[in-house]
Structure formats: C-alpha cells, structure tokens
Design a protein around this motif. Structure first.
Motif, PDB file in Angstrom:
ATOM      1  N   PHE A  41      -7.485   1.749   9.615  1.00  0.00           N
ATOM      2  CA  PHE A  41      -7.885   3.130   9.857  1.00  0.00           C
ATOM      3  C   PHE A  41      -6.646   4.022   9.870  1.00  0.00           C
ATOM      4  N   GLY A  42      -6.636   5.069   9.061  1.00  0.00           N
ATOM      5  CA  GLY A  42      -5.515   6.002   8.997  1.00  0.00           C
ATOM      6  C   GLY A  42      -4.492   5.674   7.918  1.00  0.00           C
ATOM      7  N   SER A  43      -4.655   4.554   7.200  1.00  0.00           N
ATOM      8  CA  SER A  43      -3.709   4.199   6.134  1.00  0.00           C
ATOM      9  C   SER A  43      -3.847   5.153   4.962  1.00  0.00           C
ATOM     10  N   GLU A  44      -2.709   5.553   4.416  1.00  0.00           N
ATOM     11  CA  GLU A  44      -2.737   6.344   3.184  1.00  0.00           C
ATOM     12  C   GLU A  44      -2.766   5.368   2.026  1.00  0.00           C
ATOM     13  N   VAL A  45      -3.700   5.565   1.115  1.00  0.00           N
ATOM     14  CA  VAL A  45      -3.881   4.654  -0.007  1.00  0.00           C
ATOM     15  C   VAL A  45      -4.016   5.433  -1.302  1.00  0.00           C
ATOM     16  N   MET A  46      -3.856   4.711  -2.393  1.00  0.00           N
ATOM     17  CA  MET A  46      -4.120   5.255  -3.719  1.00  0.00           C
ATOM     18  C   MET A  46      -5.086   4.295  -4.394  1.00  0.00           C
ATOM     19  N   THR A  47      -6.084   4.822  -5.058  1.00  0.00           N
ATOM     20  CA  THR A  47      -7.013   3.968  -5.783  1.00  0.00           C
ATOM     21  C   THR A  47      -6.374   3.545  -7.098  1.00  0.00           C
ATOM     22  N   THR A  48      -6.960   2.557  -7.734  1.00  0.00           N
ATOM     23  CA  THR A  48      -6.424   2.092  -9.009  1.00  0.00           C
ATOM     24  C   THR A  48      -6.543   3.148 -10.095  1.00  0.00           C
ATOM     25  N   SER A  49      -7.376   4.164  -9.858  1.00  0.00           N
ATOM     26  CA  SER A  49      -7.494   5.254 -10.838  1.00  0.00           C
ATOM     27  C   SER A  49      -6.616   6.444 -10.489  1.00  0.00           C
ATOM     28  N   GLY A  50      -5.848   6.350  -9.391  1.00  0.00           N
ATOM     29  CA  GLY A  50      -4.886   7.393  -9.071  1.00  0.00           C
ATOM     30  C   GLY A  50      -5.312   8.404  -8.033  1.00  0.00           C
ATOM     31  N   LEU A  51      -6.428   8.193  -7.365  1.00  0.00           N
ATOM     32  CA  LEU A  51      -6.906   9.112  -6.338  1.00  0.00           C
ATOM     33  C   LEU A  51      -6.261   8.747  -5.004  1.00  0.00           C
ATOM     34  N   TYR A  52      -5.632   9.734  -4.353  1.00  0.00           N
ATOM     35  CA  TYR A  52      -5.007   9.507  -3.051  1.00  0.00           C
ATOM     36  C   TYR A  52      -5.978   9.878  -1.949  1.00  0.00           C
ATOM     37  N   GLY A  53      -5.918   9.128  -0.838  1.00  0.00           N
ATOM     38  CA  GLY A  53      -6.776   9.432   0.290  1.00  0.00           C
ATOM     39  C   GLY A  53      -6.307   8.716   1.539  1.00  0.00           C
ATOM     40  N   THR A  54      -6.978   9.000   2.634  1.00  0.00           N
ATOM     41  CA  THR A  54      -6.688   8.375   3.918  1.00  0.00           C
ATOM     42  C   THR A  54      -7.931   7.625   4.373  1.00  0.00           C
ATOM     43  N   VAL A  55      -7.739   6.385   4.816  1.00  0.00           N
ATOM     44  CA  VAL A  55      -8.861   5.565   5.263  1.00  0.00           C
ATOM     45  C   VAL A  55      -9.385   6.121   6.580  1.00  0.00           C
ATOM     46  N   VAL A  56     -10.666   6.489   6.588  1.00  0.00           N
ATOM     47  CA  VAL A  56     -11.301   7.007   7.800  1.00  0.00           C
ATOM     48  C   VAL A  56     -12.427   6.103   8.281  1.00  0.00           C
ATOM     49  N   GLY A  57     -12.720   5.059   7.536  1.00  0.00           N
ATOM     50  CA  GLY A  57     -13.758   4.122   7.955  1.00  0.00           C
ATOM     51  C   GLY A  57     -13.643   2.811   7.218  1.00  0.00           C
ATOM     52  N   LEU A  58     -13.819   1.721   7.944  1.00  0.00           N
ATOM     53  CA  LEU A  58     -13.808   0.383   7.351  1.00  0.00           C
ATOM     54  C   LEU A  58     -15.223  -0.173   7.442  1.00  0.00           C
ATOM     55  N   ASN A  59     -15.799  -0.526   6.327  1.00  0.00           N
ATOM     56  CA  ASN A  59     -17.161  -1.036   6.293  1.00  0.00           C
ATOM     57  C   ASN A  59     -17.133  -2.561   6.191  1.00  0.00           C
ATOM     58  N   GLY A  60     -18.183  -3.197   6.620  1.00  0.00           N
ATOM     59  CA  GLY A  60     -18.263  -4.650   6.600  1.00  0.00           C
ATOM     60  C   GLY A  60     -18.543  -5.231   5.227  1.00  0.00           C
ATOM     61  N   ASP A  61     -18.862  -4.400   4.261  1.00  0.00           N
ATOM     62  CA  ASP A  61     -19.209  -4.897   2.925  1.00  0.00           C
ATOM     63  C   ASP A  61     -18.058  -4.767   1.929  1.00  0.00           C
ATOM     64  N   GLU A  62     -16.822  -4.928   2.423  1.00  0.00           N
ATOM     65  CA  GLU A  62     -15.625  -4.859   1.568  1.00  0.00           C
ATOM     66  C   GLU A  62     -15.444  -3.474   0.949  1.00  0.00           C
ATOM     67  N   THR A  63     -15.857  -2.442   1.661  1.00  0.00           N
ATOM     68  CA  THR A  63     -15.645  -1.064   1.216  1.00  0.00           C
ATOM     69  C   THR A  63     -15.010  -0.267   2.346  1.00  0.00           C
ATOM     70  N   VAL A  64     -14.459   0.888   1.993  1.00  0.00           N
ATOM     71  CA  VAL A  64     -13.862   1.789   2.976  1.00  0.00           C
ATOM     72  C   VAL A  64     -14.308   3.210   2.674  1.00  0.00           C
ATOM     73  N   GLN A  65     -14.248   4.054   3.674  1.00  0.00           N
ATOM     74  CA  GLN A  65     -14.483   5.481   3.505  1.00  0.00           C
ATOM     75  C   GLN A  65     -13.114   6.141   3.415  1.00  0.00           C
ATOM     76  N   LEU A  66     -12.896   6.908   2.361  1.00  0.00           N
ATOM     77  CA  LEU A  66     -11.646   7.634   2.176  1.00  0.00           C
ATOM     78  C   LEU A  66     -11.879   9.121   2.348  1.00  0.00           C
ATOM     79  N   SER A  67     -10.973   9.764   3.057  1.00  0.00           N
ATOM     80  CA  SER A  67     -10.975  11.216   3.147  1.00  0.00           C
ATOM     81  C   SER A  67     -10.012  11.710   2.078  1.00  0.00           C
ATOM     82  N   ILE A  68     -10.542  12.463   1.111  1.00  0.00           N
ATOM     83  CA  ILE A  68      -9.699  12.934   0.013  1.00  0.00           C
ATOM     84  C   ILE A  68      -9.412  14.429   0.109  1.00  0.00           C
TER      85      ILE A  68
END
Length: 112
Positions: A41-68
């Motif tokens: 939670f709170g990590s700054e990440v970049m997607t493989t397509s180049g979109l930057y965002g901050t992790v605001v939620g970790l889901n149990g299905d191997e997905t995350v919510q990013l605030s862009i």
C-alpha cells in the motif's frame, strides 16, 4: 552403434534444453515473488505499458487498485506492474522538455 549416436546426442540436447528452461522459469517466478513483496500500500509503480500510479488497494485476486490521478482509481493485475525503484533512473526522473525546433523548409537547390 553409429546410427544410435545421433539419437543419443539429440536426447542429451533436449534434456539440457529442458533443464535450462526449468531454471529460467524458476528464476522468473522468484523475481515475481520478490516484486509482489515490494509492492505494498502506497508503493509507486509503473505498469508494463508505462502508466504511473500509487497502490491504494491490494486485492486477493492478484490485482491492485492504482490511483493515477486525484479521484481516479484503476484495477491492474500484479503481473503488469513494475516497482518504480527497480527502474533505471531514466524512467524515474522527469524528462526535460526538448528545445523547440523550427521547421525549416527543405533545401531544393541542386548540389553543385
């Protein structure tokens, strides 16, 4: 015996390829597991397509919510994320704007 030699060499070659492939898969799985541990939670990440965002939620299905952007959240697969800290400096630092170039018309004069 001579006719069996190519078959033996082929079998050894196939076995070596399988071992190298397995080792590469294990190495990739280890790297992916380390990445998942770093993305919290709170990590700054970049997607493989180049979109930057901050992790605001970790889901149990191997997905995350990013605030862009403020108020904008998107759902991404963990496999599509790259930790910004693991990127080269080129991608972490803001790019400097290029100097404006004037478009000169092409020179149509024939060479002498």
């Amino acid at each position: 015996m001579k006719s069996a030699l190519p078959l033996i060499l082929l079998a050894v070659l196939l076995l070596a390829m399988l071992l190298f492939t397995r080792r590469n898969r294990e190495r990739a799985a280890t790297q992916q597991a380390k990445l998942r541990e770093r993305i919290t939670f709170g990590s700054e990440v970049m997607t493989t397509s180049g979109l930057y965002g901050t992790v605001v939620g970790l889901n149990g299905d191997e997905t995350v919510q990013l605030s862009i952007a403020p108020g904008v959240e998107v759902k991404w697969a963990l496999a599509a994320l790259r930790d910004v800290e693991s990127l080269p400096n080129l991608y972490r630092e803001p790019l400097e704007p290029e100097e404006e170039k004037t478009d000169d018309p092409p020179d149509d004069t024939p060479p002498r």
